[in-house]
Write an enzyme that holds these catalytic residues in place. Structure first.
Site, PDB file in Angstrom:
ATOM      1  N   HIS A 112      80.595  49.015  47.867  1.00  0.00           N
ATOM      2  CA  HIS A 112      79.725  50.193  47.650  1.00  0.00           C
ATOM      3  C   HIS A 112      78.735  49.813  46.540  1.00  0.00           C
ATOM      4  CE1 HIS A 112      78.455  54.277  47.593  1.00  0.00           C
ATOM      5  NE2 HIS A 112      79.495  54.876  47.046  1.00  0.00           N
TER       6      HIS A 112
ATOM      7  N   HIS B  81      75.248  48.102  56.599  1.00  0.00           N
ATOM      8  CA  HIS B  81      75.462  49.471  56.137  1.00  0.00           C
ATOM      9  C   HIS B  81      76.177  50.243  57.224  1.00  0.00           C
ATOM     10  CE1 HIS B  81      74.604  53.394  54.374  1.00  0.00           C
ATOM     11  NE2 HIS B  81      74.373  52.729  53.265  1.00  0.00           N
TER      12      HIS B  81
ATOM     13  N   ASP C 181      71.031  47.414  47.765  1.00  0.00           N
ATOM     14  CA  ASP C 181      71.549  46.540  46.718  1.00  0.00           C
ATOM     15  C   ASP C 181      71.004  45.123  46.787  1.00  0.00           C
ATOM     16  OD1 ASP C 181      73.204  48.442  45.521  1.00  0.00           O
ATOM     17  OD2 ASP C 181      74.627  48.239  47.164  1.00  0.00           O
TER      18      ASP C 181
HETATM   19  N1  CMC Z   1      77.880  40.034  56.095  1.00  0.00           N
HETATM   20  C1  CMC Z   1      78.395  39.497  57.225  1.00  0.00           C
HETATM   21  N2  CMC Z   1      78.917  40.216  58.229  1.00  0.00           N
HETATM   22  C2  CMC Z   1      78.933  41.560  58.079  1.00  0.00           C
HETATM   23  C3  CMC Z   1      78.409  42.190  56.939  1.00  0.00           C
HETATM   24  C4  CMC Z   1      77.869  41.372  55.923  1.00  0.00           C
HETATM   25  N3  CMC Z   1      77.353  41.907  54.827  1.00  0.00           N
HETATM   26  N4  CMC Z   1      78.545  43.530  57.062  1.00  0.00           N
HETATM   27  C5  CMC Z   1      79.143  43.732  58.248  1.00  0.00           C
HETATM   28  N5  CMC Z   1      79.378  42.534  58.858  1.00  0.00           N
HETATM   29  C6  CMC Z   1      79.944  42.338  60.188  1.00  0.00           C
HETATM   30  C7  CMC Z   1      81.454  42.550  60.183  1.00  0.00           C
HETATM   31  O1  CMC Z   1      82.142  41.351  59.930  1.00  0.00           O
HETATM   32  C8  CMC Z   1      81.681  43.081  61.576  1.00  0.00           C
HETATM   33  O2  CMC Z   1      81.621  41.991  62.456  1.00  0.00           O
HETATM   34  P1  CMC Z   1      82.637  41.942  63.741  1.00  0.00           P
HETATM   35  O3  CMC Z   1      82.196  43.094  64.600  1.00  0.00           O
HETATM   36  O4  CMC Z   1      82.416  40.601  64.340  1.00  0.00           O
HETATM   37  O5  CMC Z   1      84.019  42.140  63.193  1.00  0.00           O
HETATM   38  C9  CMC Z   1      80.442  43.927  61.857  1.00  0.00           C
HETATM   39  O6  CMC Z   1      79.412  43.355  61.040  1.00  0.00           O
HETATM   40  C10 CMC Z   1      80.616  45.394  61.506  1.00  0.00           C
HETATM   41  O7  CMC Z   1      81.068  45.473  60.139  1.00  0.00           O
HETATM   42  P2  CMC Z   1      82.009  46.595  59.583  1.00  0.00           P
HETATM   43  O8  CMC Z   1      82.763  46.041  58.417  1.00  0.00           O
HETATM   44  O9  CMC Z   1      82.798  47.203  60.690  1.00  0.00           O
HETATM   45  O10 CMC Z   1      80.944  47.669  59.095  1.00  0.00           O
HETATM   46  P3  CMC Z   1      81.213  48.872  58.104  1.00  0.00           P
HETATM   47  O11 CMC Z   1      80.290  49.956  58.518  1.00  0.00           O
HETATM   48  O12 CMC Z   1      82.659  49.198  58.029  1.00  0.00           O
HETATM   49  O13 CMC Z   1      80.789  48.272  56.675  1.00  0.00           O
HETATM   50  C11 CMC Z   1      79.568  47.694  54.747  1.00  0.00           C
HETATM   51  C12 CMC Z   1      79.631  48.584  55.993  1.00  0.00           C
HETATM   52  C13 CMC Z   1      78.386  48.125  53.886  1.00  0.00           C
HETATM   53  C14 CMC Z   1      80.861  47.916  53.907  1.00  0.00           C
HETATM   54  C15 CMC Z   1      79.449  46.210  55.167  1.00  0.00           C
HETATM   55  O14 CMC Z   1      78.259  46.023  55.896  1.00  0.00           O
HETATM   56  C16 CMC Z   1      79.528  45.255  53.982  1.00  0.00           C
HETATM   57  O15 CMC Z   1      80.616  44.873  53.576  1.00  0.00           O
HETATM   58  N6  CMC Z   1      78.342  44.842  53.418  1.00  0.00           N
HETATM   59  C17 CMC Z   1      78.317  44.003  52.237  1.00  0.00           C
HETATM   60  C18 CMC Z   1      78.540  44.871  50.995  1.00  0.00           C
HETATM   61  C19 CMC Z   1      77.330  45.704  50.667  1.00  0.00           C
HETATM   62  O16 CMC Z   1      76.202  45.197  50.643  1.00  0.00           O
HETATM   63  N7  CMC Z   1      77.576  46.991  50.359  1.00  0.00           N
HETATM   64  C20 CMC Z   1      76.516  47.903  49.926  1.00  0.00           C
HETATM   65  C21 CMC Z   1      76.274  48.985  50.906  1.00  0.00           C
HETATM   66  S1  CMC Z   1      74.726  49.837  50.599  1.00  0.00           S
HETATM   67  C22 CMC Z   1      74.888  50.613  49.083  1.00  0.00           C
HETATM   68  C23 CMC Z   1      75.839  51.722  49.126  1.00  0.00           C
HETATM   69  O17 CMC Z   1      75.582  52.737  49.770  1.00  0.00           O
HETATM   70  O18 CMC Z   1      76.851  51.597  48.462  1.00  0.00           O
END
Ligand code: CMC
Length: 429
Positions: A268, A307, A363
């Site tokens: 986050h 996201h 971010d």
């Molecule tokens: N790098 C590489 N792969 C990713 C990333 C990433 N940053 N984010 C998602 N994926 C992949 C993930 O591995 C999955 O792949 P597969 O379908 O093959 O398993 C797919 O994309 C969907 O990911 P998810 O984890 O199911 O998506 P989510 O909606 O649960 O997670 C997130 C959202 C923001 C936690 C995630 O994208 C992430 O970990 N990003 C990096 C951390 C980050 O930048 N966070 C800040 C968010 S914006 C500020 C805020 O609001 O806090």
């Protein structure tokens, strides 16, 4: 059959159920009547990360993640970032309308007169270990404010709520600055009421022996824009924590501390700090392809990318890129920018990221900008928490005023043992 309904056939019993559809949702409680027999508890939904569950009805922030749209109270984020100050936007989020000139003046006056910390809060903060993480200091200190303002527990009194909201908005930069000064070993600087909200924050951060702190106007405006961009983001993890904790009617200092704790995680608000660590690890533009390869092999995540809601470019990231250019004219270009631009270029063309609709989020560039302004990465999430406080509080107030809202209490799907026979300790293997 009315059109705005959903008919479900339960193949276990052959019974049909017709449920009303309102605002594109069905009420989860309507599923309870779907039972296999009178003893059955009734059907529930299973949604561990709220992937498809609306937890409230809200009129504060609207996001269309597919189109990359973000609006506060109906106003597009780029318009607000261009024309408003952070405190003006804070007023909008809280009261639902933009203030007129006299409303804004008295709002700014009120917030300015709540910037001082009680001396015991200062002492409390001095007690942290010399290398305490500023975000952990912020979380604990916000919770500790509850000891100073016990009146805050009267959460159903609107006038009392407003007073606590003003206190929190006013004191957040003071706590953040103090956590920074403690970390670098400098004495605490008291607020200067002649300065604007971001200028005063800069004063409390960076004033040394000069009699009056003079803030660079470009940096002050850039900080204010960053504050606007981070002010609210509908039902994200920390806002959900604020609403969940606030739903038990705990006071706003404790609920805000809980929200800030949720924000601190690397998935986050903590992601901005992680982006800088990632760029350090990559080291140079030439190492970007190898790093992307590693991410695609499942070894880590590209921090600042992806996201839950945005499946398009995060509109905040676009504005930050623009604001960063203004900052770099004053501070000089951050050398990390080159690596970040290359990461973005390759990722936006790569199938892995394209198929998963992973775009830079807020971010990705904010950290580079903060670093150019002179902040250490440990401060980045604190810089996110200051402006998000009004979002948390506006959502908290909306929740308390919502006649449908009750204490947050999800259900579970039981996967454990049935009743077990107790074995005395001497007979256990
Ligand atoms: N790098 C590489 N792969 C990713 C990333 C990433 N940053 N984010 C998602 N994926 C992949 C993930 O591995 C999955 O792949 P597969 O379908 O093959 O398993 C797919 O994309 C969907 O990911 P998810 O984890 O199911 O998506 P989510 O909606 O649960 O997670 C997130 C959202 C923001 C936690 C995630 O994208 C992430 O970990 N990003 C990096 C951390 C980050 O930048 N966070 C800040 C968010 S914006 C500020 C805020 O609001 O806090």
């Amino acid at each position: 059959m009315p059109q705005d309904t959903l008919t479900i056939t339960d193949n276990r019993t052959g019974h049909n159920y017709t449920l009303p559809v309102e605002n594109g949702t069905i009420r989860a409680m309507d599923l309870r009547k779907i039972k296999t027999d009178p003893e059955d508890f009734g059907l529930m939904t299973y949604d561990p990360a709220f992937m498809n569950t609306a937890s409230c009805r809200s009129a504060i922030t609207f996001i269309d993640g597919d189109k990359g749209i973000l609006r506060y109270r109906g106003y597009p984020i780029d318009v607000l970032a261009q024309h408003c100050t952070y405190l003006e936007v804070a007023y909008l989020l809280l009261f639902g309308e933009l203030p007129n000139a006299s409303q804004l003046k008295s709002w700014v006056d009120d917030i300015t007169h709540h910037t001082m910390l009680h001396e015991t809060t200062k002492k409390f903060m001095e007690g942290f270990r010399y290398n305490a993480h500023p975000m952990a200091m912020l979380v604990s200190t916000v919770a500790a404010l509850s000891t100073i303002y016990p009146d805050a527990k009267n959460v159903h009194d609107p006038a009392n709520r407003l007073l606590q909201i003003k206190r929190l908005i006013g004191k957040m930069p003071s706590i953040a600055a103090m956590s920074y000064r403690h970390n670098v070993g400098f004495p605490y600087i008291y607020p200067d009421n002649e300065l604007s909200y971001p200028e005063n924050f800069m004063n409390m951060l960076w004033k040394m022996v000069e009699p009056k702190y003079l803030a660079n106007p470009v940096i002050a405006r850039a900080l204010d824009i960053l504050f606007i961009l981070h002010a609210d983001h509908e039902q994200n993890c920390s806002t959900n924590a604020m609403r969940a904790v606030g739903s038990s009617q705990s006071d706003p200092f404790l609920a805000t501390a809980a929200a800030a704790a949720a924000l601190s995680g690397p998935l986050h608000g903590g992601a901005n700090e992680e982006v800088l660590h990632m760029l350090d690890e990559i080291g140079s533009k030439d190492n970007v392809p190898a790093y992307i390869k590693k991410i695609k092999e499942g070894k880590g995540r590209l921090m600042g990318f992806g996201h839950r809601v945005y499946k398009n470019y995060d509109p905040r990231a676009k504005i930050i890129k623009w604001a960063a250019d203004q900052v770099f004219e004053v501070t000089g270009r951050n050398t990390k920018l080159e690596i970040a631009l290359e990461l973005e270029r390759i990722a936006l063309e790569d199938d892995y990221f394209v198929q998963r609709k992973l775009y830079p989020n807020v971010d990705f560039y904010s950290g580079i900008m903060y670093q150019a302004m002179g902040f250490k990465p440990e401060m980045f999430t604190v810089l996110f928490a200051i402006p998000r406080t009004i979002g948390w509080l506006a959502q908290w107030q909306e929740m308390l005023n919502d006649p449908e809202q009750k204490i947050a209490r999800p259900r579970q799907v039981w996967i454990g043992h049935e009743t077990r026979e107790f074995t005395p300790i001497e007979k256990r293997k």
